[in-house]
Write a protein that holds these residues in place. Structure first.
Motif, PDB file in Angstrom:
ATOM      1  N   UNK A  21     -32.919 -26.012 -31.918  1.00 56.86           N
ATOM      2  CA  UNK A  21     -33.806 -26.801 -32.779  1.00 56.86           C
ATOM      3  C   UNK A  21     -35.243 -26.741 -32.276  1.00 56.86           C
ATOM      4  N   UNK A  22     -35.416 -26.896 -30.972  1.00 60.90           N
ATOM      5  CA  UNK A  22     -36.758 -26.910 -30.391  1.00 60.90           C
ATOM      6  C   UNK A  22     -37.454 -25.567 -30.604  1.00 60.90           C
ATOM      7  N   UNK A  31     -39.549 -32.965 -31.514  1.00 59.04           N
ATOM      8  CA  UNK A  31     -38.127 -33.084 -31.802  1.00 59.04           C
ATOM      9  C   UNK A  31     -37.655 -34.438 -31.297  1.00 59.04           C
ATOM     10  N   UNK A  32     -37.101 -35.251 -32.190  1.00 56.76           N
ATOM     11  CA  UNK A  32     -36.554 -36.544 -31.810  1.00 56.76           C
ATOM     12  C   UNK A  32     -35.054 -36.386 -31.621  1.00 56.76           C
ATOM     13  N   UNK A  33     -34.588 -36.765 -30.447  1.00 64.45           N
ATOM     14  CA  UNK A  33     -33.164 -36.680 -30.101  1.00 64.45           C
ATOM     15  C   UNK A  33     -32.606 -38.094 -30.027  1.00 64.45           C
ATOM     16  N   UNK A  34     -31.458 -38.323 -30.658  1.00 66.60           N
ATOM     17  CA  UNK A  34     -30.733 -39.578 -30.512  1.00 66.60           C
ATOM     18  C   UNK A  34     -29.497 -39.258 -29.681  1.00 66.60           C
ATOM     19  N   UNK A  49     -37.554 -24.969 -17.784  1.00 69.73           N
ATOM     20  CA  UNK A  49     -37.214 -23.716 -18.455  1.00 69.73           C
ATOM     21  C   UNK A  49     -37.987 -23.415 -19.735  1.00 69.73           C
ATOM     22  N   UNK A  50     -38.643 -24.415 -20.335  1.00 66.40           N
ATOM     23  CA  UNK A  50     -39.277 -24.217 -21.636  1.00 66.40           C
ATOM     24  C   UNK A  50     -40.785 -24.444 -21.507  1.00 66.40           C
ATOM     25  N   UNK A  51     -41.550 -23.359 -21.431  1.00 66.98           N
ATOM     26  CA  UNK A  51     -43.001 -23.493 -21.232  1.00 66.98           C
ATOM     27  C   UNK A  51     -43.706 -24.265 -22.352  1.00 66.98           C
ATOM     28  N   UNK A  52     -43.165 -24.257 -23.560  1.00 65.40           N
ATOM     29  CA  UNK A  52     -43.822 -24.937 -24.682  1.00 65.40           C
ATOM     30  C   UNK A  52     -43.470 -26.422 -24.767  1.00 65.40           C
ATOM     31  N   UNK A  53     -42.602 -26.924 -23.880  1.00 62.91           N
ATOM     32  CA  UNK A  53     -42.272 -28.351 -23.858  1.00 62.91           C
ATOM     33  C   UNK A  53     -43.424 -29.111 -23.212  1.00 62.91           C
ATOM     34  N   UNK A  54     -44.002 -30.063 -23.934  1.00 62.27           N
ATOM     35  CA  UNK A  54     -45.111 -30.887 -23.436  1.00 62.27           C
ATOM     36  C   UNK A  54     -44.535 -32.102 -22.718  1.00 62.27           C
ATOM     37  N   UNK A  73     -41.945 -33.242 -27.465  1.00 58.00           N
ATOM     38  CA  UNK A  73     -43.026 -32.577 -28.185  1.00 58.00           C
ATOM     39  C   UNK A  73     -43.175 -31.115 -27.774  1.00 58.00           C
ATOM     40  N   UNK A  74     -43.550 -30.294 -28.733  1.00 58.95           N
ATOM     41  CA  UNK A  74     -43.829 -28.889 -28.484  1.00 58.95           C
ATOM     42  C   UNK A  74     -45.343 -28.719 -28.435  1.00 58.95           C
TER      43      UNK A  74
END
Length: 77
Positions: A21-22, A31-34, A49-54, A73-74
């Motif tokens: 999804x991300x 992305x909102x996770x419940x 692991x995810x460079x675009x994760x803020x 957030x991305x």
């Protein structure tokens, strides 16, 4: 804003689905996770692991004993 309730997804498959999804989101989206627990392991995994994760803009709140809502957030870069 994409929203994913992972409480109905088998725990072994949750991170894979969240990453899918991300990756499909546009820069600047969140992305909102419940989840049924605070997603600290996922936060650390995404940060590593995810460079675009803020990670600076990440937020989490507990709405019920078994309901945690986390914002992933991305970055726009």
């Amino acid at each position: 804003m994409p929203r994913l309730d992972v409480r109905e997804i088998s725990p072994v498959n949750r991170h894979e689905k969240i990453h899918e999804e991300f990756e499909g989101m546009d820069p600047g989206e969140t992305l909102t996770i419940v989840n049924d627990h605070e997603p600290k392991p996922l936060y650390y995994e995404m940060a590593a692991e995810v460079p675009t994760f803020d990670e600076e803009a990440y937020e989490v709140r507990q709405d019920a004993p078994d309901e945690f809502v986390a914002e992933f957030p991305k970055s726009e870069e």
